[in-house]
Design an enzyme around this catalytic site. Structure first.
Site, PDB file in Angstrom:
ATOM      1  N   HIS A 150      11.369  24.666  71.440  1.00  0.00           N
ATOM      2  CA  HIS A 150      11.824  24.312  70.083  1.00  0.00           C
ATOM      3  C   HIS A 150      12.511  25.498  69.413  1.00  0.00           C
ATOM      4  O   HIS A 150      12.523  25.588  68.188  1.00  0.00           O
ATOM      5  CB  HIS A 150      10.665  23.825  69.203  1.00  0.00           C
ATOM      6  CG  HIS A 150       9.782  22.824  69.864  1.00  0.00           C
ATOM      7  ND1 HIS A 150      10.006  21.457  69.814  1.00  0.00           N
ATOM      8  CD2 HIS A 150       8.691  22.991  70.645  1.00  0.00           C
ATOM      9  CE1 HIS A 150       9.073  20.837  70.513  1.00  0.00           C
ATOM     10  NE2 HIS A 150       8.256  21.741  71.034  1.00  0.00           N
ATOM     11  N   SER A 269      37.067  39.400  65.399  1.00  0.00           N
ATOM     12  CA  SER A 269      37.586  38.609  64.292  1.00  0.00           C
ATOM     13  C   SER A 269      38.894  39.221  63.819  1.00  0.00           C
ATOM     14  O   SER A 269      39.070  40.439  63.872  1.00  0.00           O
ATOM     15  CB  SER A 269      36.563  38.618  63.150  1.00  0.00           C
ATOM     16  OG  SER A 269      37.193  38.326  61.929  1.00  0.00           O
TER      17      SER A 269
END
Ligand code: ARG
Length: 455
Positions: A150, A269
């Protein structure tokens, strides 16, 4: 050439471009030449056409090959266009090439011939990925890291155990692709439109010349079926889904500082100068989405098609061809990313104990000492609830005294509890078959190495 080939009764209408697959057929240009050659050799060897004509056609096919796919024109697909070019060169006798066949068996044979090669390339990439996962795993059998369920800290494991989990999955992906390959590698050639031919063809010879394992038995099935595309594409899609899981883990681990991708497999970026992003893995993850789309497109096209050939089939194989390229490339990129990534041992070790990840081990220890596992679970759960992070031995003892009415040490020693709380000891204790303990991982590594060298 349009003047030479006169059979295009319906060739000039506004839908001509829509019906044409000539541009997309570039993918099967070489395959069609191979199929033409095998067919012509078979026709001559069966005395269906004269060997001089066969020689002229074969020479013309060499010319067509040298000129390349872009030189073709005058046909609604590569099969017609190559035939038109052969007739241009040889004269009307060039038209003998299409004796005892149809474009229906021809195209099915071309797709199988080309896809065979493509599946082998995809398999090569998958094998390289397995090798890269294995090599990296072999170097990290003792590198303890957090394991998640999970996406929450669950139990400590090792980098080797984690990587082998994907190697085992990619090995099954390879097995599925090899199964699909067996069914691709059968020859429909000689089925003609679907109903066979009165000529005394030798289907086995043509199949042999093209390297197929066998001829397909029923000519209606052979010319019409595309189930081999569905099977191959679903194997490729399953593989893409495996790759997407690996990619997602590497994206998440880079986010947590648990792995560092090499610069070669990262991007930056255009505005934020400090950024190092796991773009390659995000793109690998996205390939699975495309693959599912292609598989859905293919199955939807095939669903409900009656026997035998329907032109819908012209739009079927592109789904498999696009996916085989994408998935092979994604596997190759994943292999490179895995081989060049750095696993920071200190950070991994520090994170391995986060979130009281050794709790199960403490409960296992108490259960081994004779407490019912459910009772042991209750004691450790209460200790987890009372402490922030991992409780110390004193806290565990205090909780045991409250819950059980007796000290923890009536069951286990403090040293044993300390060991159970240590991520490295925790990993070492889980030596069941397939478990993360280094010895158990070594066994999996050796199975995986054997299977890889067999494959
Ligand atoms: N180009 C077609 C295809 O890819 C094969 C041509 C068969 N055409 C036909 N009208 N029977 O499926």
């Amino acid at each position: 050439s349009e003047g030479v080939i006169r059979r295009n009764r319906f060739s000039g209408g506004p839908a001509r471009g829509f019906m044409s697959s000539l541009a997309a057929d570039e993918r099967i240009f070489e395959a069609d030449l191979a199929v033409d050659r095998a067919h012509v050799v078979m026709l001559a060897s069966q005395d269906i056409i004269e060997s001089e004509v066969a020689s002229e056609i074969l020479a013309a096919l060499d010319e067509v090959e040298a000129a390349g796919h872009d030189a073709l024109s005058g046909g609604e697909d590569v099969h017609e266009a190559i035939e038109a070019a052969v007739i241009d060169i040889v004269g009307p006798d060039g038209g003998k090439m299409h004796t005892a066949r149809s474009r229906n068996d021809e195209v099915a044979t071309c797709i199988r011939y080309r896809l065979r090669e493509d599946v082998l390339s995809a398999l090569d990439a998958a094998l390289a990925l397995r090798e890269s996962l294995l090599e990296t795993a072999a170097a990290h059998t003792e590198t303890v890291m957090p394991g998640y369920t999970h996406l929450q800290p669950a139990q400590p494991t090792t980098v080797a155990h984690f990587l082998l989990s994907y190697e085992r999955a990619v090995a099954r992906d390879c097995a599925r692709l090899m199964c699909a390959y067996e069914r691709i590698n059968q020859s429909p050639l000689g089925s003609a439109a679907f109903a066979g031919t009165p000529f005394d063809v030798n289907r086995e010879l043509a199949a042999d010349l093209l390297g197929f394992d066998r001829v397909m038995e029923n000519s209606m099935d052979a010319s019409a079926t595309r189930d081999f595309l569905a099977e191959t594409l679903s194997a490729l899609t399953t593989h893409a889904v495996t790759l997407s899981g690996l990619a997602a883990d590497l994206v998440i681990f880079s986010n947590k500082g648990l792995v560092e991708l090499s610069d070669d497999y990262s991007s930056t970026s255009s505005i934020m100068p400090q950024k190092k992003n796991p773009d390659t893995m995000e793109l690998v993850r996205a390939v699975a989405g495309d693959a599912v789309g292609e598989l859905t497109g293919l199955l939807t096209t095939l669903k409900g098609l009656p026997r035998a050939y329907n032109r819908d089939l012209q739009r079927a194989h592109k789904h498999a061809f696009r996916t085989v390229d994408d998935v092979g490339e994604a596997a190759a990129v994943a292999a490179g990313a895995v081989a060049s990534a750095t696993w920071p041992e200190d950070e991994l070790a520090a994170a391995a104990g986060d979130g009281f990840s050794t709790a199960t081990g403490v409960a296992d220890l108490l259960a081994m000492a004779g407490l019912p596992f459910r009772t042991a679970h209750e004691v450790v759960a209460e200790a987890a609830a009372r402490s922030e992070g991992t409780p110390d031995v004193a806290t565990l003892d205090a909780v045991a005294t409250d819950v059980l009415g007796e000290s923890l040490f009536t069951h286990v020693t403090a040293e044993a509890v300390e060991a159970a709380l240590d991520p490295t000891e925790s990993v070492a204790s889980r030596d069941s078959v397939g478990g993360p303990a280094p010895a158990a991982v070594e066994a999996t590594l050796s199975t995986a190495r054997d299977e890889l060298s067999d494959d």
